[in-house]
Design a protein around this motif. Structure first.
Motif, PDB file in Angstrom:
ATOM      1  N   LYS A 123       0.826  -1.200   0.000  1.00  0.00           N
ATOM      2  CA  LYS A 123       0.000   0.000   0.000  1.00  0.00           C
ATOM      3  C   LYS A 123       0.866   1.258   0.000  1.00  0.00           C
ATOM      4  O   LYS A 123       0.656   2.180  -0.793  1.00  0.00           O
ATOM      5  CB  LYS A 123      -0.905  -0.010   1.243  1.00  0.00           C
ATOM      6  CG  LYS A 123      -1.953   1.059   1.252  1.00  0.00           C
ATOM      7  CD  LYS A 123      -2.715   1.099   2.569  1.00  0.00           C
ATOM      8  CE  LYS A 123      -3.428  -0.174   2.875  1.00  0.00           C
ATOM      9  NZ  LYS A 123      -4.296  -0.070   4.059  1.00  0.00           N
ATOM     10  N   SER A 124       1.879   1.282   0.856  1.00  0.00           N
ATOM     11  CA  SER A 124       2.750   2.463   0.908  1.00  0.00           C
ATOM     12  C   SER A 124       3.607   2.575  -0.351  1.00  0.00           C
ATOM     13  O   SER A 124       3.859   3.674  -0.843  1.00  0.00           O
ATOM     14  CB  SER A 124       3.613   2.456   2.163  1.00  0.00           C
ATOM     15  OG  SER A 124       4.392   1.294   2.252  1.00  0.00           O
ATOM     16  N   ARG A 125       4.020   1.453  -0.905  1.00  0.00           N
ATOM     17  CA  ARG A 125       4.804   1.472  -2.145  1.00  0.00           C
ATOM     18  C   ARG A 125       3.976   2.047  -3.296  1.00  0.00           C
ATOM     19  O   ARG A 125       4.448   2.887  -4.065  1.00  0.00           O
ATOM     20  CB  ARG A 125       5.267   0.055  -2.486  1.00  0.00           C
ATOM     21  CG  ARG A 125       6.251   0.010  -3.636  1.00  0.00           C
ATOM     22  CD  ARG A 125       6.642  -1.393  -3.918  1.00  0.00           C
ATOM     23  NE  ARG A 125       5.439  -2.138  -4.298  1.00  0.00           N
ATOM     24  CZ  ARG A 125       5.418  -3.159  -5.120  1.00  0.00           C
ATOM     25  NH1 ARG A 125       6.531  -3.608  -5.629  1.00  0.00           N
ATOM     26  NH2 ARG A 125       4.304  -3.764  -5.432  1.00  0.00           N
ATOM     27  N   PHE A 126       2.712   1.624  -3.411  1.00  0.00           N
ATOM     28  CA  PHE A 126       1.830   2.162  -4.444  1.00  0.00           C
ATOM     29  C   PHE A 126       1.569   3.655  -4.225  1.00  0.00           C
ATOM     30  O   PHE A 126       1.506   4.429  -5.184  1.00  0.00           O
ATOM     31  CB  PHE A 126       0.505   1.409  -4.488  1.00  0.00           C
ATOM     32  CG  PHE A 126       0.588   0.043  -5.114  1.00  0.00           C
ATOM     33  CD1 PHE A 126       1.628  -0.315  -5.958  1.00  0.00           C
ATOM     34  CD2 PHE A 126      -0.406  -0.899  -4.870  1.00  0.00           C
ATOM     35  CE1 PHE A 126       1.688  -1.576  -6.540  1.00  0.00           C
ATOM     36  CE2 PHE A 126      -0.358  -2.154  -5.455  1.00  0.00           C
ATOM     37  CZ  PHE A 126       0.693  -2.500  -6.286  1.00  0.00           C
ATOM     38  N   ALA A 127       1.410   4.056  -2.968  1.00  0.00           N
ATOM     39  CA  ALA A 127       1.160   5.466  -2.665  1.00  0.00           C
ATOM     40  C   ALA A 127       2.359   6.329  -3.055  1.00  0.00           C
ATOM     41  O   ALA A 127       2.191   7.398  -3.655  1.00  0.00           O
ATOM     42  CB  ALA A 127       0.843   5.640  -1.182  1.00  0.00           C
ATOM     43  N   VAL A 128       3.562   5.870  -2.754  1.00  0.00           N
ATOM     44  CA  VAL A 128       4.769   6.617  -3.122  1.00  0.00           C
ATOM     45  C   VAL A 128       4.887   6.689  -4.640  1.00  0.00           C
ATOM     46  O   VAL A 128       5.166   7.754  -5.208  1.00  0.00           O
ATOM     47  CB  VAL A 128       6.030   5.993  -2.478  1.00  0.00           C
ATOM     48  CG1 VAL A 128       7.297   6.600  -3.052  1.00  0.00           C
ATOM     49  CG2 VAL A 128       5.994   6.164  -0.965  1.00  0.00           C
TER      50      VAL A 128
ATOM     51  N   ILE B 105       3.987  10.329   3.312  1.00  0.00           N
ATOM     52  CA  ILE B 105       3.182   9.494   2.405  1.00  0.00           C
ATOM     53  C   ILE B 105       2.891   8.140   3.042  1.00  0.00           C
ATOM     54  O   ILE B 105       1.747   7.693   3.093  1.00  0.00           O
ATOM     55  CB  ILE B 105       3.903   9.320   1.051  1.00  0.00           C
ATOM     56  CG1 ILE B 105       4.120  10.674   0.381  1.00  0.00           C
ATOM     57  CG2 ILE B 105       3.109   8.386   0.138  1.00  0.00           C
ATOM     58  CD1 ILE B 105       5.082  10.653  -0.787  1.00  0.00           C
ATOM     59  N   VAL B 106       3.938   7.491   3.542  1.00  0.00           N
ATOM     60  CA  VAL B 106       3.773   6.170   4.153  1.00  0.00           C
ATOM     61  C   VAL B 106       2.871   6.266   5.384  1.00  0.00           C
ATOM     62  O   VAL B 106       1.978   5.437   5.579  1.00  0.00           O
ATOM     63  CB  VAL B 106       5.150   5.564   4.510  1.00  0.00           C
ATOM     64  CG1 VAL B 106       4.996   4.293   5.323  1.00  0.00           C
ATOM     65  CG2 VAL B 106       5.959   5.301   3.246  1.00  0.00           C
ATOM     66  N   GLY B 107       3.076   7.279   6.187  1.00  0.00           N
ATOM     67  CA  GLY B 107       2.261   7.459   7.392  1.00  0.00           C
ATOM     68  C   GLY B 107       0.799   7.710   7.071  1.00  0.00           C
ATOM     69  O   GLY B 107      -0.087   7.296   7.819  1.00  0.00           O
ATOM     70  N   ALA B 108       0.543   8.386   5.955  1.00  0.00           N
ATOM     71  CA  ALA B 108      -0.844   8.691   5.579  1.00  0.00           C
ATOM     72  C   ALA B 108      -1.620   7.430   5.212  1.00  0.00           C
ATOM     73  O   ALA B 108      -2.794   7.303   5.541  1.00  0.00           O
ATOM     74  CB  ALA B 108      -0.865   9.666   4.409  1.00  0.00           C
ATOM     75  N   VAL B 109      -0.979   6.491   4.522  1.00  0.00           N
ATOM     76  CA  VAL B 109      -1.703   5.311   4.042  1.00  0.00           C
ATOM     77  C   VAL B 109      -1.495   4.076   4.913  1.00  0.00           C
ATOM     78  O   VAL B 109      -2.283   3.144   4.846  1.00  0.00           O
ATOM     79  CB  VAL B 109      -1.335   4.967   2.577  1.00  0.00           C
ATOM     80  CG1 VAL B 109      -1.741   6.092   1.656  1.00  0.00           C
ATOM     81  CG2 VAL B 109       0.120   4.635   2.420  1.00  0.00           C
ATOM     82  N   ASP B 110      -0.454   4.062   5.721  1.00  0.00           N
ATOM     83  CA  ASP B 110      -0.155   2.890   6.543  1.00  0.00           C
ATOM     84  C   ASP B 110      -0.111   3.204   8.027  1.00  0.00           C
ATOM     85  O   ASP B 110       0.688   2.627   8.756  1.00  0.00           O
ATOM     86  CB  ASP B 110       1.187   2.273   6.130  1.00  0.00           C
ATOM     87  CG  ASP B 110       1.016   1.110   5.182  1.00  0.00           C
ATOM     88  OD1 ASP B 110      -0.063   0.502   5.195  1.00  0.00           O
ATOM     89  OD2 ASP B 110       1.957   0.817   4.434  1.00  0.00           O
ATOM     90  N   ALA B 111      -0.948   4.116   8.471  1.00  0.00           N
ATOM     91  CA  ALA B 111      -0.989   4.428   9.895  1.00  0.00           C
ATOM     92  C   ALA B 111      -1.433   3.185  10.656  1.00  0.00           C
ATOM     93  O   ALA B 111      -2.406   2.538  10.274  1.00  0.00           O
ATOM     94  CB  ALA B 111      -1.948   5.578  10.157  1.00  0.00           C
ATOM     95  N   PRO B 112      -0.710   2.818  11.708  1.00  0.00           N
ATOM     96  CA  PRO B 112      -1.094   1.609  12.451  1.00  0.00           C
ATOM     97  C   PRO B 112      -2.426   1.807  13.173  1.00  0.00           C
ATOM     98  O   PRO B 112      -2.737   2.910  13.623  1.00  0.00           O
ATOM     99  CB  PRO B 112       0.048   1.434  13.455  1.00  0.00           C
ATOM    100  CG  PRO B 112       0.674   2.774  13.588  1.00  0.00           C
ATOM    101  CD  PRO B 112       0.439   3.486  12.279  1.00  0.00           C
TER     102      PRO B 112
END
Length: 177
Positions: free
Chosen positions: A6-11, A79-86
């Motif tokens: 998910k984070s890879r696609f978002a980046v 970016i990663v934090g926006a889509v992969d927030a725990p």
């Protein structure tokens, strides 16, 4: 913080938007086509990116997404934090775990620090240095100048048929010469 598909696609999608930022909003359909990412998946990702203030949306024809702030001010961690927030449950489980203590916390801090040091502008510059080609902008209603192009000349049609019922009747009568 974790790195996932998910984070890879978002980046990847954010780099795509940043590469084309001078052309106006980028449609999710175009990103989907270029990177072979499901359109519905991109819609979910961009919803989260928009909520975090990383992108802005424009509706209507020629609409899409554009960066909400300068690419220099957006980090990979944002970016990663926006889509992969725990989730709260993951955070609680990590805190309660005897293994989730100092070692994992330290690794997480180092990874977060590294991701914060990478800006979207740097990622875009790397792509340009690799020679990533950006296709020419397609004409849209907003950037096509109307009335500039000459219409093709068509030859006038010469009609020899009668143009009314009366003309038809006159054409059927024997000529009086």
């Amino acid at each position: 913080m974790r790195l996932s598909t998910k984070s890879r696609f978002a980046v990847t999608a954010m780099i795509d938007v940043a590469l084309r930022e001078d052309r106006g909003p980028v449609s999710l359909a175009a990103i989907s086509e270029r990177h072979h990412i499901s359109l519905s998946y991109l819609e979910q990702l961009f919803s989260k990116l928009r909520q975090q203030g990383l992108v802005e949306s424009t509706r209507g024809p020629g609409g899409g997404y554009s960066l909400a702030r300068n690419a220099e001010k957006i980090s990979m961690a944002d970016i990663v934090g926006a889509v992969d927030a725990p989730s709260e449950e993951e955070t609680r489980t990590e805190a309660d775990s005897w293994m989730g203590s100092e070692l994992w916390s330290s690794l997480n801090d180092k990874m977060l620090s590294h991701l914060q040091s990478i800006t979207l502008r740097q990622l875009v510059a790397e792509q340009r240095a690799r020679g990533v080609a950006i296709e020419p902008a397609e004409p849209t209603r907003s950037n096509v100048r109307r009335g500039v192009f000459a219409r093709p000349k068509t030859a006038a049609l010469k009609v020899t048929a009668p143009n009314s019922v009366f003309a038809l009747a006159n054409s059927l009568l024997p000529s009086r010469s």
